[in-house]
Write a protein that holds these residues in place. Structure first.
Motif, short mmCIF file in Angstrom:
data_model
loop_
_atom_site.label_atom_id
_atom_site.label_comp_id
_atom_site.label_asym_id
_atom_site.label_seq_id
_atom_site.Cartn_x
_atom_site.Cartn_y
_atom_site.Cartn_z
N PHE A 51 -7.96 19.06 -33.14
CA PHE A 51 -8.92 19.19 -32.12
C PHE A 51 -10.37 18.92 -33.19
O PHE A 51 -11.08 18.54 -32.62
CB PHE A 51 -8.90 20.67 -31.58
CG PHE A 51 -10.06 20.93 -31.03
CD1 PHE A 51 -10.88 20.23 -30.20
CD2 PHE A 51 -10.85 21.96 -31.58
CE1 PHE A 51 -12.10 20.87 -29.37
CE2 PHE A 51 -12.09 22.71 -31.14
CZ PHE A 51 -12.68 21.91 -30.25
N LYS A 52 -10.35 19.59 -34.31
CA LYS A 52 -11.48 19.50 -34.98
C LYS A 52 -11.91 18.31 -35.44
O LYS A 52 -13.23 17.85 -35.62
CB LYS A 52 -11.29 20.50 -36.27
CG LYS A 52 -10.97 21.96 -36.13
CD LYS A 52 -12.33 22.36 -35.58
CE LYS A 52 -12.22 24.00 -35.28
NZ LYS A 52 -13.45 24.52 -34.52
N VAL A 53 -11.11 17.41 -35.52
CA VAL A 53 -11.34 16.11 -35.84
C VAL A 53 -12.23 15.23 -34.61
O VAL A 53 -13.21 14.65 -34.94
CB VAL A 53 -9.93 15.01 -35.97
CG1 VAL A 53 -10.26 13.60 -36.13
CG2 VAL A 53 -9.42 15.43 -37.47
N ALA A 54 -11.69 15.57 -33.55
CA ALA A 54 -12.27 15.05 -32.14
C ALA A 54 -13.81 15.75 -32.24
O ALA A 54 -14.81 14.98 -31.85
CB ALA A 54 -11.77 15.38 -30.93
N TYR A 55 -13.80 16.81 -32.51
CA TYR A 55 -15.10 17.76 -32.46
C TYR A 55 -15.90 17.08 -33.54
O TYR A 55 -17.31 16.61 -33.38
CB TYR A 55 -14.91 19.19 -32.90
CG TYR A 55 -15.99 19.92 -33.07
CD1 TYR A 55 -17.12 20.19 -32.12
CD2 TYR A 55 -16.42 20.21 -34.33
CE1 TYR A 55 -18.34 20.91 -32.39
CE2 TYR A 55 -17.84 21.03 -34.71
CZ TYR A 55 -18.57 21.32 -33.81
OH TYR A 55 -19.66 22.02 -33.95
N GLY A 56 -15.47 16.84 -34.71
CA GLY A 56 -16.34 16.23 -36.06
C GLY A 56 -16.86 14.91 -35.31
O GLY A 56 -18.05 14.69 -35.80
N ARG A 57 -16.10 13.95 -34.86
CA ARG A 57 -16.64 12.78 -34.17
C ARG A 57 -17.74 12.82 -33.28
O ARG A 57 -18.39 11.98 -33.10
CB ARG A 57 -15.16 12.13 -33.79
CG ARG A 57 -14.28 11.40 -34.53
CD ARG A 57 -13.20 10.86 -33.99
NE ARG A 57 -13.78 9.44 -33.21
CZ ARG A 57 -13.35 9.07 -31.96
NH1 ARG A 57 -12.14 9.94 -31.24
NH2 ARG A 57 -13.92 8.24 -31.53
N SER A 58 -17.70 13.97 -32.60
CA SER A 58 -18.83 13.96 -31.68
C SER A 58 -20.20 14.24 -32.46
O SER A 58 -21.23 13.98 -31.86
CB SER A 58 -18.48 15.37 -30.31
OG SER A 58 -18.66 16.47 -31.28
#
Length: 207
Positions: free
Chosen positions: A126-133
């Motif tokens: 999840f944090k990977v997706a958040y970081g991409r945002s």
């Protein structure tokens, strides 16, 4: 995890996620259980545990997908334009969030429970997706706001992202809440997701 092709595993995960997402439209987070999710799928509660250990992991997967969709929208904005004014950037950011009401709802109402009751590997995904945002918004600023240095962009990100965590409760208010505010002499002025996100983004961009 049961043996099977990656395609089958992903299809079963998607079925579970979709069932939970549908239930969340009419039920509260606390009332949704693994059993209720299973009843909306083609397999048993025991089978769900092969893919997700808790209901919070299922909700976290929903939120992860919402972030991934938002990143796609943000990248599309960047690719579609050669230049943008700060007002246009604020409007585009606001419009992208207006499409992600589910993301805003989950963030504001259930994020702590989802993160606290999910395995670390699920949280990392999840944090990977958040970081991409974060990176996608930063890329927009770098491309269209050359006057903003690293510090200014970082200040925008760490002001705008915490702000959007609170958008949903201010834009989705029940009749009971409105009545209570009236009785408390607080009053209520309606703002949409787009309204609040635009106002905040524009003020931050203008400094």
């Amino acid at each position: 995890m049961p043996k099977g092709s990656p395609e089958l595993t992903n299809a079963r995960k998607e079925e579970i996620i979709s069932a939970c997402k549908t239930l969340y439209k009419d039920m509260s987070f606390k009332d949704i259980t693994i059993m209720k999710i299973a009843e909306s799928t083609s397999f048993s509660r025991a089978s769900i545990y092969n893919y997700f250990e808790t209901k919070e992991e299922i909700f976290l997967a929903i939120l992860q997908k919402e972030y991934e969709l938002w990143v796609d929208d943000l990248n599309e904005i960047s690719n579609r334009h050669e230049s943008m004014t700060k007002d246009e950037i604020a409007d585009a950011l606001a419009a992208s969030l207006e499409k992600r009401a589910l993301l805003l709802k989950l963030m504001s109402m259930n994020l702590y429970d989802m993160e606290e009751n999910s395995r670390e590997e699920r949280l990392v995904e999840f944090k990977v997706a958040y970081g991409r945002s974060l990176k996608a918004v930063d890329n927009l600023l770098q491309k269209f706001c050359p006057d903003m240095d690293d510090t200014a962009r970082r200040e925008f990100l760490y002001s705008f992202f915490p702000f959007i965590y609170g958008i949903y409760p201010y834009t989705v208010v029940t009749e009971k809440q409105k009545a209570a505010m009236d009785q408390a002499n607080v009053g209520y002025t309606y703002y949409s997701i787009h309204d609040l996100a635009y106002i905040c983004a524009k003020k931050l961009l203008e400094g």
